[in-house]
Motif scaffolding. Structure first.
Motif, PDB file in Angstrom:
ATOM      1  N   ASN A 184      19.946 126.796  -4.708  1.00  0.00           N
ATOM      2  CA  ASN A 184      21.077 126.526  -3.819  1.00  0.00           C
ATOM      3  C   ASN A 184      22.041 127.707  -3.840  1.00  0.00           C
ATOM      4  O   ASN A 184      22.707 127.953  -4.849  1.00  0.00           O
ATOM      5  N   PRO A 185      22.151 128.483  -2.743  1.00  0.00           N
ATOM      6  CA  PRO A 185      22.999 129.685  -2.782  1.00  0.00           C
ATOM      7  C   PRO A 185      24.482 129.381  -2.937  1.00  0.00           C
ATOM      8  O   PRO A 185      25.210 130.152  -3.575  1.00  0.00           O
ATOM      9  N   LEU A 186      24.965 128.267  -2.366  1.00  0.00           N
ATOM     10  CA  LEU A 186      26.383 127.946  -2.494  1.00  0.00           C
ATOM     11  C   LEU A 186      26.716 127.590  -3.939  1.00  0.00           C
ATOM     12  O   LEU A 186      27.735 128.034  -4.485  1.00  0.00           O
ATOM     13  N   SER A 187      25.846 126.800  -4.584  1.00  0.00           N
ATOM     14  CA  SER A 187      26.026 126.488  -5.997  1.00  0.00           C
ATOM     15  C   SER A 187      25.998 127.760  -6.832  1.00  0.00           C
ATOM     16  O   SER A 187      26.772 127.928  -7.785  1.00  0.00           O
ATOM     17  N   PHE A 188      25.121 128.678  -6.468  1.00  0.00           N
ATOM     18  CA  PHE A 188      24.990 129.963  -7.159  1.00  0.00           C
ATOM     19  C   PHE A 188      26.302 130.739  -7.091  1.00  0.00           C
ATOM     20  O   PHE A 188      26.775 131.279  -8.103  1.00  0.00           O
ATOM     21  N   VAL A 189      26.912 130.808  -5.911  1.00  0.00           N
ATOM     22  CA  VAL A 189      28.167 131.555  -5.737  1.00  0.00           C
ATOM     23  C   VAL A 189      29.315 130.886  -6.489  1.00  0.00           C
ATOM     24  O   VAL A 189      30.117 131.551  -7.148  1.00  0.00           O
ATOM     25  N   ILE A 190      29.391 129.565  -6.405  1.00  0.00           N
ATOM     26  CA  ILE A 190      30.492 128.843  -7.061  1.00  0.00           C
ATOM     27  C   ILE A 190      30.435 129.036  -8.575  1.00  0.00           C
ATOM     28  O   ILE A 190      31.443 129.363  -9.217  1.00  0.00           O
ATOM     29  N   TRP A 191      29.252 128.859  -9.162  1.00  0.00           N
ATOM     30  CA  TRP A 191      29.147 128.979 -10.610  1.00  0.00           C
ATOM     31  C   TRP A 191      29.276 130.426 -11.075  1.00  0.00           C
ATOM     32  O   TRP A 191      29.817 130.696 -12.155  1.00  0.00           O
ATOM     33  N   SER A 192      28.816 131.362 -10.260  1.00  0.00           N
ATOM     34  CA  SER A 192      28.971 132.772 -10.641  1.00  0.00           C
ATOM     35  C   SER A 192      30.428 133.215 -10.539  1.00  0.00           C
ATOM     36  O   SER A 192      30.800 134.242 -11.119  1.00  0.00           O
ATOM     37  N   SER A 193      31.256 132.442  -9.835  1.00  0.00           N
ATOM     38  CA  SER A 193      32.681 132.774  -9.727  1.00  0.00           C
ATOM     39  C   SER A 193      33.403 132.619 -11.062  1.00  0.00           C
ATOM     40  O   SER A 193      34.498 133.165 -11.245  1.00  0.00           O
ATOM     41  N   LEU A 194      32.810 131.877 -11.988  1.00  0.00           N
ATOM     42  CA  LEU A 194      33.407 131.755 -13.314  1.00  0.00           C
ATOM     43  C   LEU A 194      33.257 133.038 -14.132  1.00  0.00           C
ATOM     44  O   LEU A 194      34.065 133.323 -15.013  1.00  0.00           O
ATOM     45  N   VAL A 195      32.223 133.814 -13.819  1.00  0.00           N
ATOM     46  CA  VAL A 195      31.885 134.985 -14.640  1.00  0.00           C
ATOM     47  C   VAL A 195      32.983 136.039 -14.656  1.00  0.00           C
ATOM     48  O   VAL A 195      33.337 136.553 -15.726  1.00  0.00           O
TER      49      VAL A 195
END
Length: 308
Positions: A184-195
């Protein structure tokens, strides 16, 4: 989800145009935010806004965490770290919106080196035109006595570093897709925003003169409303809403029907910088803008006219 073969529906057309405006005006919001925050503070808060509260509502992406960490490092700390510093050191919002699109060509170069993707004729021609455009931008600073219109050579180089970091994140996305098809690309972007949040805070503590702001409630209370609105725009409107609509369009229509809309982003960014911020563009910079935009047109639209 299968792509739609027919004409783009009115609702989807409006969504595509909305994304173009959201991403184009994004650069003005950055400038406004940098009036009250340092680049590293703005970076940390931007990604904190993008991640919260959605990480509590969206399931983590189903792929190895190294891809999440790499994407967050390149797209977050790299792209926006360089870009925010460039905007503060000497880069206008108008020109940044154009120069950042050179990520298309950095992606092609990295794709050739890492993924062994061979560039077609439109891309080769686009690379040549983009090279001429970058030479025009450089001439604006190398020519003795030339007007710089609020830009510096350092700002130019840092913006290109931001574009290269964006390109690196594109390669990470492709490698992640190869390793875990269907994530899921949107989930990928949201969770990578924590990094990027912690690295930006550490950079702020190390470099910012007012690093004590992080533990000073009075300093945060003194931040004007326009800065908080800019931050909310960067985190929620430009990142979550914009990327979410763009991803939705790519799921419903072929990429070659959606991608041409991206050509409008630098045009909106230029217009917003000139009209809202009263920025000035020199003759050399206009020449560079023309070459870069023409290069993008060649890459995006060339295959549709038989160029391979």
């Amino acid at each position: 989800m299968t792509t739609a073969p027919g004409p783009m529906r009115a609702r989807d057309l409006l969504a595509a145009l909305a994304v173009v405006v959201l991403w184009g005006v994004n650069f003005v919001a950055m400038k406004w935010g940098l009036r009250s925050f340092t680049p590293f503070q703005l970076g940390a808060l931007r990604y904190l806004c993008a991640a919260l509260p959605l990480v509590l509502l969206v399931q983590a992406p189903r792929l190895h965490w190294r891809w999440v960490l790499l994407f967050g490092a390149f797209q977050g700390v790299g792209q926006f770290g360089f870009l925010f510093v460039a905007l503060q050191m000497g880069m206008t919002a108008a020109l940044a919106s154009v120069l950042l699109q050179t990520q298309v060509f950095f992606t092609a170069l990295f794709g050739f080196g890492v993924l062994h993707e061979r560039p077609g004729r439109p891309l080769v021609l686009g690379l040549a035109l983009a090279g001429v455009g970058l030479l025009c931008f450089a001439m604006n600073h190398l020519q003795p006595g030339a007007a710089t219109a609020g830009t510096t050579l350092a700002g130019l180089l840092l913006t290109l570093c931001a574009a290269a970091s964006w390109a690196a994140s594109n390669i990470v996305s492709r490698l992640a897709q190869q390793a875990s098809p269907g994530y899921n690309p949107l989930s990928f972007v949201i969770w990578s925003s924590l990094v990027p949040v912690l690295p930006f805070i550490l950079l702020s503590l190390w470099f910012d003169p007012d690093a004590g702001r992080w533990i000073d409630p009075a300093a945060w209370a003194a931040v004007p409303l326009v800065a908080w609105l800019s931050l909310a725009y960067l985190g929620w409107a430009a990142t979550v809403l914009g990327y979410g609509m763009w991803t939705s369009l790519l799921k419903r229509y072929p990429a070659n029907r959606v991608a041409p809309f991206s050509l409008g982003v630098p045009l909106v960014g230029m217009a917003a910088g000139l009209w809202v911020l009263d920025e000035v563009v020199t003759a050399w910079q206009w020449a560079g803008v023309a070459c870069v935009v023409l290069a993008l047109v060649c890459v995006v639209l060339g295959p549709r006219f038989g160029m391979k």
